[in-house]
Design an enzyme around this catalytic site. Structure first.
Site, PDB file in Angstrom:
ATOM      1  N   ASP A 168      -8.998  -7.259 -22.274  1.00 56.43           N
ATOM      2  CA  ASP A 168      -8.669  -7.020 -20.865  1.00 56.43           C
ATOM      3  C   ASP A 168      -7.251  -7.527 -20.609  1.00 56.43           C
ATOM      4  O   ASP A 168      -7.041  -8.505 -19.908  1.00 56.43           O
ATOM      5  CB  ASP A 168      -9.694  -7.771 -19.987  1.00 56.43           C
ATOM      6  CG  ASP A 168      -9.499  -7.522 -18.499  1.00 56.43           C
ATOM      7  OD1 ASP A 168      -8.638  -6.698 -18.134  1.00 56.43           O
ATOM      8  OD2 ASP A 168     -10.210  -8.158 -17.698  1.00 56.43           O
TER       9      ASP A 168
ATOM     10  N   CYS B 127      -2.747  -8.332   7.278  1.00 57.80           N
ATOM     11  CA  CYS B 127      -2.702  -7.315   6.234  1.00 57.80           C
ATOM     12  C   CYS B 127      -4.107  -6.765   6.088  1.00 57.80           C
ATOM     13  O   CYS B 127      -5.021  -7.512   5.734  1.00 57.80           O
ATOM     14  CB  CYS B 127      -2.216  -7.916   4.923  1.00 57.80           C
ATOM     15  SG  CYS B 127      -2.468  -6.811   3.529  1.00 57.80           S
TER      16      CYS B 127
ATOM     17  N   CYS C  76       0.857  -1.197   0.000  1.00 54.82           N
ATOM     18  CA  CYS C  76       0.000   0.000   0.000  1.00 54.82           C
ATOM     19  C   CYS C  76       0.884   1.236   0.000  1.00 54.82           C
ATOM     20  O   CYS C  76       1.527   1.534   1.010  1.00 54.82           O
ATOM     21  CB  CYS C  76      -0.871   0.036   1.251  1.00 54.82           C
ATOM     22  SG  CYS C  76      -2.078  -1.277   1.316  1.00 54.82           S
TER      23      CYS C  76
ATOM     24  N   GLN D 222     -10.165 -11.653 -10.733  1.00 56.81           N
ATOM     25  CA  GLN D 222     -10.065 -10.296 -10.173  1.00 56.81           C
ATOM     26  C   GLN D 222      -9.995 -10.368  -8.655  1.00 56.81           C
ATOM     27  O   GLN D 222     -10.717 -11.155  -8.038  1.00 56.81           O
ATOM     28  CB  GLN D 222     -11.258  -9.453 -10.612  1.00 56.81           C
ATOM     29  CG  GLN D 222     -11.244  -9.076 -12.083  1.00 56.81           C
ATOM     30  CD  GLN D 222     -10.219  -7.993 -12.404  1.00 56.81           C
ATOM     31  OE1 GLN D 222      -9.555  -7.433 -11.532  1.00 56.81           O
ATOM     32  NE2 GLN D 222     -10.074  -7.713 -13.684  1.00 56.81           N
TER      33      GLN D 222
ATOM     34  N   CYS E 201      -5.628  -2.389 -16.798  1.00 52.85           N
ATOM     35  CA  CYS E 201      -5.121  -2.176 -15.441  1.00 52.85           C
ATOM     36  C   CYS E 201      -3.899  -1.265 -15.457  1.00 52.85           C
ATOM     37  O   CYS E 201      -3.208  -1.145 -14.463  1.00 52.85           O
ATOM     38  CB  CYS E 201      -4.820  -3.511 -14.756  1.00 52.85           C
ATOM     39  SG  CYS E 201      -3.820  -4.604 -15.742  1.00 52.85           S
TER      40      CYS E 201
END
Ligand code: SAH
Length: 495
Positions: A398, A162, A81, A297, A425
Site C-alpha cells: 500500500d 470546509c 476539490c 486513511q 492511491c
C-alpha cells in the site's frame, strides 16, 4: 494556427487526470480548468505548445448536463476539490474511466473492463474527512487566516469552513484565528521564512469522538498556550454538531517543530502540550492509536470498504504468512493477522511503527511483527537472511503515490507469493508496477476503485495479482540484464 490570448469556442469531450476539461480546436488538444464534459465554452488561449494548449474559461455557452452548483463557495479557487461542480454520479464515472485507462494503457492489461468491479462510492459525499491540514497566513485585511492553497500555487485561500471535513473544523478555525490575534502570534511567511505558525493539523476519531490538534511551528514554543487550549476546548466540546452520534472531546494538542525552508508540512517530532500523545479511533472491531506524524486513511466510511476489499482479495484461511508493506500504524496488518498465521509489517515512519506495536497490543494480537525502515531495504535484507522465516504466501502493498521501488517488486517476485494485493492511491504508478509484476509471472485478476476523496480525481484502487508461472518467460532473461544495467546506473528508482 492557434494564437495566444485569442478566444475560441470548443466542446469539452473528456477530463484530464487533474479534473481539467479537455477539448479540441483545429485538432489541437486544449486543457481548460473548471469545465465539465459536455460543456460548450468560449476559452482564451493562455499557453500554446506544439501539440497542446492551456486555455482559460471565459464563458459557458451551453452548460453540460453534469454541471451542479458546488456546495462550497470557494470550490473554484481552492485547490482541494477540483470536481465539486460535477455531479457525483458523473465524478464516479470519470474515476472509473481514469483507472481503466491507466491499467490498460500504462499497465498493458488486456480486457480491463471485465476485470474491474464497479467503483465503490459514498452515499453522502460531504464531511467525510477525519484529517485536515490548514496552511496559516494572512487574509486580505492583514489578519491571521487558515485556509487552503489555490490550485498549483501557495496563495492562501482563507476558509471559515470546509464541507469535505468534519464540521468541528469550522470552530477550530475560528478558535485558532482568535488565539492568533489575541496572543499576537506571528504567522509564517513562506517567502521570507519568518513568523511562527505554519500549519494547523486536525484529526477527529469519527468513532471515538477524540479530537487532535497539532500546530506546526517555525520555532520551539507557542506563546500563551493556556489561552490556546482553553479556546480549543471550548470550540470542540460545545457540542452542537447535530449529525454526530458521538460527542467530541479535545484529546491531544501538540506542536510539531519544522524550521526548514521546505514544502514538507510536518516536522520530524511533535511535543504534546495538552492531553495524550495520540488519539484513538476504531475501524470495524479494531482500535488504533494514531500519532500526529502517522498516516491514517482520511475517509473512515470508505476505509472500512477499502480494507474489506483488501481482506477479501487476500483470501486468507488462517495458515498463511503475510507481508504488509507500507503498513503505517498497522491497520491492514491487524485485520490480516486476525485471519492469517502471521503477519510482518514494514513502514518508514518510526512513530507509525510504535503505534503499530501499541495497536497490536491494544487489540490483543500477537501474531504480527513490525519493522521500521524502507520496504525496499528491509524486505530484501530479511528475506536474504532467513528466507524460510520471511517468505510470504500473500503480500499486501500500500505505497504512497510514487508506487513501489523496482527493487522491492523484484524481491516480492523472488519470494513467489501466491497472491499480491496491491492497494494504490495513484492508478498510473499502480499500472506501471502491474506491468513489472506481469513480466515476473503475476496476472491482474480483479480490481476495484474506491472513492476515498470525493470531488477530486484522486482515487484508491485495490487490485489482486495472482502468480501464474514459476519460471520467468523468455523476455525476462533480457529484463534481468536490463535490471542489472539500471542497478549499475542507479537510476531505476523513480521510473
Ligand atoms: N497501509 C497503511 C498505510 C498506507 S500509506 C494504511 O492503510 O493506513 C503509505 C505508507 O507508506 C505511509 O505510512 C508512509 O509513511 C509509508 N512509506 C512511504 N515510503 C515508504 C518506504 N519506502 N518504505 C516503507 N514505508 C514507506
Amino acid at each position: 494556427m492557434i494564437s495566444k490570448n485569442e478566444v475560441y469556442e470548443l466542446t469539452i469531450e473528456d477530463m484530464g487526470k487533474d479534473g481539467e476539461g479537455i477539448g479540441h480546436v483545429d485538432g489541437m488538444t486544449v486543457f481548460v480548468k473548471d469545465t465539465v464534459v459536455g460543456d460548450r465554452a468560449a476559452v482564451k488561449m493562455m499557453k500554446v505548445k506544439k501539440n497542446y494548449a492551456y486555455a482559460r474559461l471565459m464563458e459557458i455557452l451551453e452548460p453540460s448536463p453534469y454541471r451542479v452548483t458546488p456546495l462550497c463557495e470557494k470550490a473554484v479557487s481552492c485547490g482541494g476539490c477540483t470536481l465539486q461542480h460535477i455531479s457525483y454520479e458523473q465524478q464516479k464515472e470519470l474515476l472509473q474511466k481514469h483507472v481503466c485507462n491507466c491499467l490498460s494503457r500504462i499497465g498493458g492489461v488486456e480486457g480491463i473492463d471485465s476485470l474491474m468491479e464497479p467503483l465503490i462510492g459514498m452515499e453522502e459525499p460531504y464531511h467525510f474527512r477525519n484529517k485536515m491540514q490548514f496552511p496559516v497566513g494572512m487574509d486580505r485585511e492583514g489578519r491571521p487566516a487558515l485556509g487552503f492553497y489555490a490550485g498549483h500555487t501557495h496563495a492562501l485561500i482563507p476558509l471559515s469552513d470546509c464541507p469535505a471535513g468534519h464540521p468541528v473544523n469550522r470552530k477550530i478555525i475560528r478558535a485558532m484565528r482568535e488565539y492568533l490575534m489575541e496572543a499576537e502570534v506571528p504567522v509564517y511567511d513562506e517567502e521570507q521564512h519568518t513568523g511562527l505558525v505554519r500549519h494547523v493539523l486536525t484529526r477527529v476519531g469519527f468513532y471515538t469522538g477524540e479530537v487532535m490538534v497539532c500546530i506546526i511551528i517555525n520555532g520551539s514554543r507557542l506563546p500563551e498556550q493556556d489561552l490556546l487550549i482553553h479556546k480549543l476546548q471550548e470550540a470542540v466540546e460545545i457540542d452542537d454538531y447535530k449529525q454526530n452520534v458521538v460527542s467530541l472531546r479535545l484529546a491531544s494538542v501538540s506542536i510539531s517543530i519544522n524550521r526548514d525552508r521546505t514544502n514538507r508540512i510536518m516536522g520530524d517530532h511533535s511535543k504534546t502540550i495538552f492531553g495524550a500523545d495520540a488519539i484513538t479511533d476504531r475501524i470495524k472491531d479494531l482500535t488504533f492509536r494514531i500519532a500526529p506524524e502517522s498516516f491514517f486513511q482520511v475517509n473512515p466510511e470508505q476505509t472500512r470498504k477499502l480494507y474489506g476489499k483488501a481482506l477479501e482479495y487476500a483470501g486468507l484461511t488462517g495458515d498463511e504468512i503475510v507481508w504488509d508493506m507500507y503498513c503505517g500504524i498497522g491497520t491492514i496488518s491487524l485485520f490480516l493477522a486476525e485471519k492469517a498465521k502471521c503477519v510482518y509489517g514494514v513502514e518508514i515512519i518510526p512513530q507509525a511503527i510504535e503505534n503499530a506495536k501499541e495497536n497490536a497490543g491494544l487489540n490483543h494480537i500477537s501474531n504480527a511483527e513490525f519493522f521500521v525502515g524502507k520496504a525496499e531495504d528491509i524486505v530484501p535484507k530479511l528475506y536474504a537472511e532467513a528466507p524460510e522465516r520471511y517468505r510470504a504466501d500473500v503480500v499486501v502493498v500500500d505505497p504512497p503515490r510514487k508506487g513501489c521501488e523496482a527493487e522491492l517488486l523484484h524481491c516480492i517476485a523472488d519470494m513467489q507469493p501466491d497472491r499480491i494485493v496491491y492497494v494504490s492511491c495513484d492508478p498510473a504508478t499502480l499500472a506501471r508496477d502491474i506491468r513489472i509484476l506481469g513480466e515476473r509471472g503475476y496476472d491482474l485478476r480483479k480490481a476495484v476503485a474506491v472513492d476515498m476523496f470525493p470531488h477530486s480525481m484522486h482515487v484508491e484502487v485495490v487490485s489482486l495479482l495472482q502468480r501464474v508461472s514459476n519460471t520467468r518467460p523468455k523476455a525476462i532473461t533480457l529484463d534481468v540484464e536490463m535490471e542489472d544495467y539500471y542497478r549499475i546506473k542507479g537510476d531505476r528508482t523513480n521510473d
